[in-house]
Design an enzyme around this catalytic site. Structure first.
Site, PDB file in Angstrom:
ATOM      1  CG  HIS A 148      -0.268   0.344   2.499  1.00 57.30           C
ATOM      2  ND1 HIS A 148       0.466  -0.583   3.190  1.00 57.30           N
ATOM      3  CD2 HIS A 148      -0.182   1.495   3.211  1.00 57.30           C
ATOM      4  CE1 HIS A 148       0.960  -0.013   4.292  1.00 57.30           C
ATOM      5  NE2 HIS A 148       0.586   1.234   4.325  1.00 57.30           N
TER       6      HIS A 148
HETATM    7  N1  UDP Z   1      -4.097  -4.881   8.557  1.00 60.50           N
HETATM    8  C1  UDP Z   1      -5.410  -5.304   8.594  1.00 60.50           C
HETATM    9  N2  UDP Z   1      -5.993  -5.661   7.407  1.00 60.50           N
HETATM   10  C2  UDP Z   1      -5.348  -5.631   6.221  1.00 60.50           C
HETATM   11  C3  UDP Z   1      -3.995  -5.198   6.197  1.00 60.50           C
HETATM   12  C4  UDP Z   1      -3.404  -4.821   7.392  1.00 60.50           C
HETATM   13  O1  UDP Z   1      -6.034  -5.373   9.657  1.00 60.50           O
HETATM   14  O2  UDP Z   1      -5.951  -5.971   5.196  1.00 60.50           O
HETATM   15  C5  UDP Z   1      -3.456  -4.496   9.828  1.00 60.50           C
HETATM   16  C6  UDP Z   1      -2.191  -5.239  10.130  1.00 60.50           C
HETATM   17  O3  UDP Z   1      -2.481  -6.477  10.742  1.00 60.50           O
HETATM   18  C7  UDP Z   1      -1.475  -4.279  11.042  1.00 60.50           C
HETATM   19  C8  UDP Z   1      -1.893  -2.920  10.504  1.00 60.50           C
HETATM   20  O4  UDP Z   1      -3.063  -3.143   9.727  1.00 60.50           O
HETATM   21  O5  UDP Z   1      -1.931  -4.407  12.377  1.00 60.50           O
HETATM   22  C9  UDP Z   1      -0.826  -2.319   9.638  1.00 60.50           C
HETATM   23  O6  UDP Z   1      -1.342  -1.203   9.005  1.00 60.50           O
HETATM   24  P1  UDP Z   1      -0.939  -0.738   7.543  1.00 60.50           P
HETATM   25  O7  UDP Z   1      -0.289  -1.853   6.826  1.00 60.50           O
HETATM   26  O8  UDP Z   1      -2.158  -0.125   6.933  1.00 60.50           O
HETATM   27  O9  UDP Z   1       0.045   0.476   7.796  1.00 60.50           O
HETATM   28  P2  UDP Z   1       1.560   0.596   8.293  1.00 60.50           P
HETATM   29  O10 UDP Z   1       1.788  -0.350   9.412  1.00 60.50           O
HETATM   30  O11 UDP Z   1       2.433   0.359   7.116  1.00 60.50           O
HETATM   31  O12 UDP Z   1       1.652   2.017   8.753  1.00 60.50           O
END
Ligand code: UDP
Length: 381
Positions: free
Chosen positions: A219
């Site tokens: 993403h």
């Molecule tokens: N997550 C979720 N569903 C999804 C993808 C990710 O619940 O389809 C959760 C994942 O388990 C983690 C969090 O979202 O707890 C991570 O967020 P994201 O990947 O959106 O952002 P980042 O961590 O890169 O800031």
């Protein structure tokens, strides 16, 4: 009673905030009153509401409903809205998580109003300022009064940037306190692990019981907005799926879906033609937890998913040029491959061949939220 205003906006912030909310409601409700403000950066059910329901977070007291927009437009309307609510609520402190535009807007609004800012997940650096999140992190840290960092590397980054580890309470923006406290996401993984086993049907819904599969999330705008990169990543994983006859589960972020609907993303057609490639809408937290637990390997550009891979002992192929979670590379659970198809396939082979991985306690003991509550009470009582 200490009043805190918690500002959340994007999926990972809602998830992280649930750990502190649970600690406050469970053990510190006599000391801390939490008011929740949602900026509306993420707004639909699958990116926002479902997490409130599943993780038992109270409905936000305020929602700014900012929705999507350019960085400037989105951040500006958040600053305006946060300022307004902060003036009404007059909290003792404002809490913010991570590195999104909601984080940046809160840092600016709180510091201008001279309300102490508490940054949870402070100190992380990718050392790549072309990444919007890197700017948000740096600005937020330098506007903060209390900085809670999940890792030793984060703590070192803060001291290198001039934060003094000998500062003593009461902390202020000019005398900030830094703490190495572990990761609230680890608190969540431990807390929800058993719940996910009984609450989520996703493995049976996808007809993957007792079947091997790979889990993918992509993403970051550096991948989704550059056709060559997203095509290279998805084609490489698709090739692995076909040559190994292995299923792939891909909960797709709305930004990625929007990109793949455009003509120049040829990989979109290739993954659609592969019956083993399951593209699904964004998973809920419990669904995601179970997918992470049951898969054999994870491919991701997410920060949170890299860590959850480590918590659940799943090898993780990181689709980025660099990572803030450097300790995961050092212990062997993550391999950095960027968007390079050859490196993605090579990393898969290395992990299939059972690369050596160690699992030290890098992210605390599952009580990070408790630690943070105690320090907040100490500083603001
Ligand atoms: N997550 C979720 N569903 C999804 C993808 C990710 O619940 O389809 C959760 C994942 O388990 C983690 C969090 O979202 O707890 C991570 O967020 P994201 O990947 O959106 O952002 P980042 O961590 O890169 O800031």
């Amino acid at each position: 009673m200490i009043k805190i205003l918690t500002v959340i906006g994007a999926r990972p912030q809602i998830i992280k905030a649930s750990a502190l909310n649970r600690a406050i409601n469970g053990r510190y409700s006599k000391d801390i009153l939490e008011v929740i403000l949602h900026t509306g950066q993420h707004y639909d059910d699958s990116m926002s509401d479902v997490f409130f329901r599943e993780m038992d977070i109270p409905q936000p007291d305020y929602n700014l409903n900012v929705g999507s927009g350019s960085h400037g437009k989105q951040t500006a309307s958040m600053i305006e809205g946060i300022e307004k609510i902060a003036l009404i609520e007059k909290p003792n402190a404002i809490i913010v998580y991570g590195d999104t535009n909601s984080t940046l807007a809160t840092a600016i609004a709180a510091s201008k109003l001279k309300i102490p800012l508490v940054h949870i997940e402070a100190g992380l650096r990718s050392f790549n300022k072309s990444m919007p999140e890197e700017i948000n992190r740096i600005v937020c840290d330098h506007c903060s009064t209390m900085l809670f960092t999940p890792t030793g590397a984060g703590y070192k980054n803060l001291t290198r940037e001039g934060f003094n580890q000998d500062n003593e309470s009461p902390f202020t923006i000019d005398n900030p306190g830094i703490f190495h406290c572990g990761d609230v996401m680890y608190d969540n993984t431990l807390y929800f692990s058993d719940v996910a086993e009984t609450a989520s049907q996703i493995i049976s819904d996808l007809e993957l019981i007792n079947k091997e599969f790979l889990l993918v999330t992509v993403h970051r705008d550096s991948n989704t907005d550059v056709p060559e990169r997203l095509n290279s990543i998805l084609d490489a994983i698709n090739d692995i799926s076909i040559s190994e006859s292995i299923h792939v589960v891909f909960p797709m972020h709305p930004r990625t879906t929007a990109s793949l609907e455009k003509g120049e993303y040829s990989a979109s057609k290739h993954i659609k033609e592969n019956k083993l490639f399951h593209v699904i809408t964004p998973a809920s937290f419990l669904e995601m937890h179970l997918l992470e637990k049951r898969c054999s390997m994870i491919f991701t550009d997410s920060g949170g998913v890299q860590k959850e891979a480590f918590f659940l002992r799943k090898p993780c192929i990181v689709l980025r040029h660099e990572t803030e979670w450097v300790e995961l590379i050092e212990c062997g659970n993550s391999l950095l491959v960027d968007a390079n198809a050859e490196r993605i396939k090579d990393a898969y082979e290395q992990y299939k061949g059972k690369k050596k991985i160690s699992y030290p306690a890098l992210y605390g003991d599952g009580n990070a939220a408790d630690f943070i509550c105690k320090e907040i009470i100490r500083n603001f009582s």
